[in-house]
Design a protein around this motif. Sequence first.
Motif, mmCIF file in Angstrom:
data_model
loop_
_atom_site.group_PDB
_atom_site.id
_atom_site.type_symbol
_atom_site.label_atom_id
_atom_site.label_comp_id
_atom_site.label_asym_id
_atom_site.label_seq_id
_atom_site.Cartn_x
_atom_site.Cartn_y
_atom_site.Cartn_z
ATOM 1 N N HIS A 1 7.778 -0.796 6.701
ATOM 2 C CA HIS A 1 6.971 0.540 6.435
ATOM 3 C C HIS A 1 7.529 1.730 6.563
ATOM 4 C CE1 HIS A 1 3.323 3.104 7.032
ATOM 5 N NE2 HIS A 1 3.917 3.630 7.865
ATOM 6 N N LYS B 1 0.773 -1.184 -0.050
ATOM 7 C CA LYS B 1 0.014 0.004 0.169
ATOM 8 C C LYS B 1 0.731 1.351 0.143
ATOM 9 C CE LYS B 1 -3.646 2.417 2.471
ATOM 10 N NZ LYS B 1 -4.726 2.335 3.440
ATOM 11 N N ASN B 2 0.395 1.937 -0.860
ATOM 12 C CA ASN B 2 1.126 3.552 -0.953
ATOM 13 C C ASN B 2 0.090 4.587 -0.699
ATOM 14 O OD1 ASN B 2 4.134 2.655 -1.639
ATOM 15 N ND2 ASN B 2 2.900 1.798 -3.351
ATOM 16 N N SER C 1 4.414 4.147 2.709
ATOM 17 C CA SER C 1 4.496 2.829 2.150
ATOM 18 C C SER C 1 4.344 1.716 2.958
ATOM 19 C CB SER C 1 5.482 2.988 0.980
ATOM 20 O OG SER C 1 6.606 2.887 1.566
ATOM 21 N N TYR D 1 4.628 -2.780 3.105
ATOM 22 C CA TYR D 1 4.810 -3.868 2.335
ATOM 23 C C TYR D 1 4.904 -4.996 3.486
ATOM 24 C CZ TYR D 1 6.954 -7.845 -0.418
ATOM 25 O OH TYR D 1 7.417 -8.979 -1.012
#
Length: 644
Positions: free
Chosen positions: A532, A495-496, A501, A503
Amino acid sequence: MRHCGGEVVSITIMKIIVGDMGRIRLYLCICVFVLLLMPWGGWVLAKEWMPPLTISGSLGLNYRTLTSPDGRRTVSRQGLGSLYASSYLYRPWLATTDMALTLALDGSESQGGRSQNVETKSSILAGVINLNILPKSRTPFNLRYSMTDTRVDSTALSSDALIVLGGGDMTTNKLGLTQSYVAEGGHRARFIYDNNRWESDNNGIYEDQTAAINIELLGSKQRLTLNGKVNEANRSKTASTNESTLVDAVHYYHPTKSLRVDTRASVYDMKRGFDVPSLNMQRGTFSSQVNQFSSSVFYRPYNNSPWSLSAGARVFDMAGKNAGLLNDSKNFSATSGGYYQYNRRLRFSFNASYSKAESERDSDSRGSDPNINPISEPSSNSMEVSRQRIGALFQSDTHAFWKAKYYWFADASFDNVSRKRTISQEMMGSLPDQSDSNEQYYAASLGHSLSRSWFTEGGAVFRTILSQSLSEGYSAESGDNALREETSLTLNWIKNAGGGSTYVQLTGSQGMDFRNTETIGERYMVWFQANHEQRISRRSTLSGNVSAQYVFHDFESAVTDSEITTTTAQVNYRNRAIFSIPKLGFSSDLRLSRASEERGIDRYEWENRFDHMIGQLTSSLSHRIIKYDDQRYTLFLFSVERRF
C-alpha cells in the motif's frame, strides 16, 4: 626559484615515503593532476595555455556513536574536507582530467563492555583521479586511481550498516590503466591493467592484479572476439595465492538472416596455494587446467516458417592436481533438435543427444605430500549416454463464458535412453566392470486454468485464478509409474483511488507425488503479499508492504518433515517539510524479517532521519536500531556539510 621548488618537492616526497607507504600512488596522481593544470612559465603565455578550471568542494563534520550488544560504546568525530576539480590540457582533444579528494581527521574512543578503553586519532585520505589522453582519437588512454575508506564513505554505510556493525571497516586502493585502439570498420582493441588492494583489521589484506587484452574484429556477417587475462590474487588471512590465465576466442557467423553459427574455444589454467594458521595446520596446493571447444548452429526462419532447428557439439578436457592426486576428465557431447509448429495450437518437438565422459585418477609420488596417503592403484571409468526424444504440445484457445476465461493444454513425450558404463581398477589383474542399459520413458500431462475478474465502481479489481495439472511418467524397463498432481489458487485485489494504491495477493498451492499408486510426498505452500502507498499530503507519503510464506514438505524418504515460515515487513514514511518547516525533511523506515527457528536469521531495523538544507548548507541527523538474532546495535549519526 625552480631549484628551491625542486628541493621542497623532494623533501615532501621523502616525508610521504617515511610516513605512509600506502598513499604514495595517490599523491603522485595528484601531482600529475597539478602539473597538468599548472603549466611552467617558460613555455608560452599563461593566458594561452591556462585551461578553464572547474572547482567545487565541501567542508563538513561527522559525529557517530555505536552501542554494541556487550554495552561497549564507540564515539567517532570526523572533520572532512572535499575538493572536486576538472579541466583539460591545452585543448579538450589532447587530455581531460578530473579529481575528487576527501581528507578527514578522525578521533575515536571506545569504552565499556568486556574490552579495555581505546582512544585513537588518525587522518583518513580518500580520493579518485581520472586522466584521459586523446579521448576522442582512435587511441584513447585512461588512467584511474581511487582510494576509499568506509569510515568516510557514507554510501557504503547507508547501503549496509552491517559493514560497520560487523567490524568490517576497510580501505581500498585501486589503480586501472586502459589503452584502447579503434580502427576503421569498428574493429577495437583494449589493453587493461588493474591493481587493487583491500585492507581490513579483521579480514587482513587482499591484493588483486589483472592484465587483460580484448580484441574485437567486425565483418559484414561475422564477429570475432579474442580475450586474454592473467590474474594473481593474494590474501594474508589464509596465506592463499591464486594465479589464473584465461585465453578465450568467440566467433559469430550469420551467413543468412535465418542461420547463425557460434563457435568458441577457451583455455583456462589456475593454481592455488593456501596455508591457514590453525591447530590442524591446513596447507596445500591445487592446480587445474581446462580446455574446451564448442560450436552450435541455429536456424530461426523469419518468413513464418514452421521449422526451428539447432545443433551443437562440445569437447571438454579438465586436468587437476590436488595434494598429490591427479584427476583427468574428458567429455564429448553433441545435441540436435527442433520444433515444428503445425498450427497456433499444436507444436511438435524432437531432439537427440550423445555424450561420452571419461575420467582417470592417479597419484603423483614425486609431488605427493608425505603426510597424505596416495591411492595405491590408478582407476578410471567412462560413461556413454545417448538419448532420443519426440514430443507434442497442444494448447487450446482462450474461451470466454460467464465473464470468465478458460484454456487447457496437454503434452506427451517418448524418450529412449541408452547407457554404457565401464569402471576399471588395476588391482592384481581385476577385470573391468561394465554395465549396459536401455530404457524407454513415457510421459504425459494435462492441465487447465480458469480466471475471473470483477470490476467495482470504486476503481478496484478483484481477480481469481484456479490452475490444475496432472502429469504421469512410466518407465518400460522397471515398470515404475510416477504421478504428480498440483493445484493452485490465486486471489488478488488491486485498487487505485483516493491518492493511494493497494495491492493484495494470496496464493495457495498443493502438490502430491505418487509412485505405483503409493503416496511418496506432499507439498503445501501459502504465500501472502500486501502493498500500500498513500499520499497523505502534498509533501508526505506513507507506504508499506508485508509478505509471508509457509512451505511444508512431507517426503517418506526423509527422516523428518520440512516446515519453513518466513515473514518480512517494511513501513516507510516521508515528509519533505516536517513541522511545516521548508526543506526540513523527515523519513522513518521500519524493516522486519523473521524466519523459521531452524533456518534463517531474524532481523529488525528502524531508522529515523532528519535532513535540512539552507542554500549550500546541508545537515542530517539519524538514529538507527538494528537487531539480528539476539544482538542489538544502536547507531547515531550527525553530519553537517557546506558546499562551495
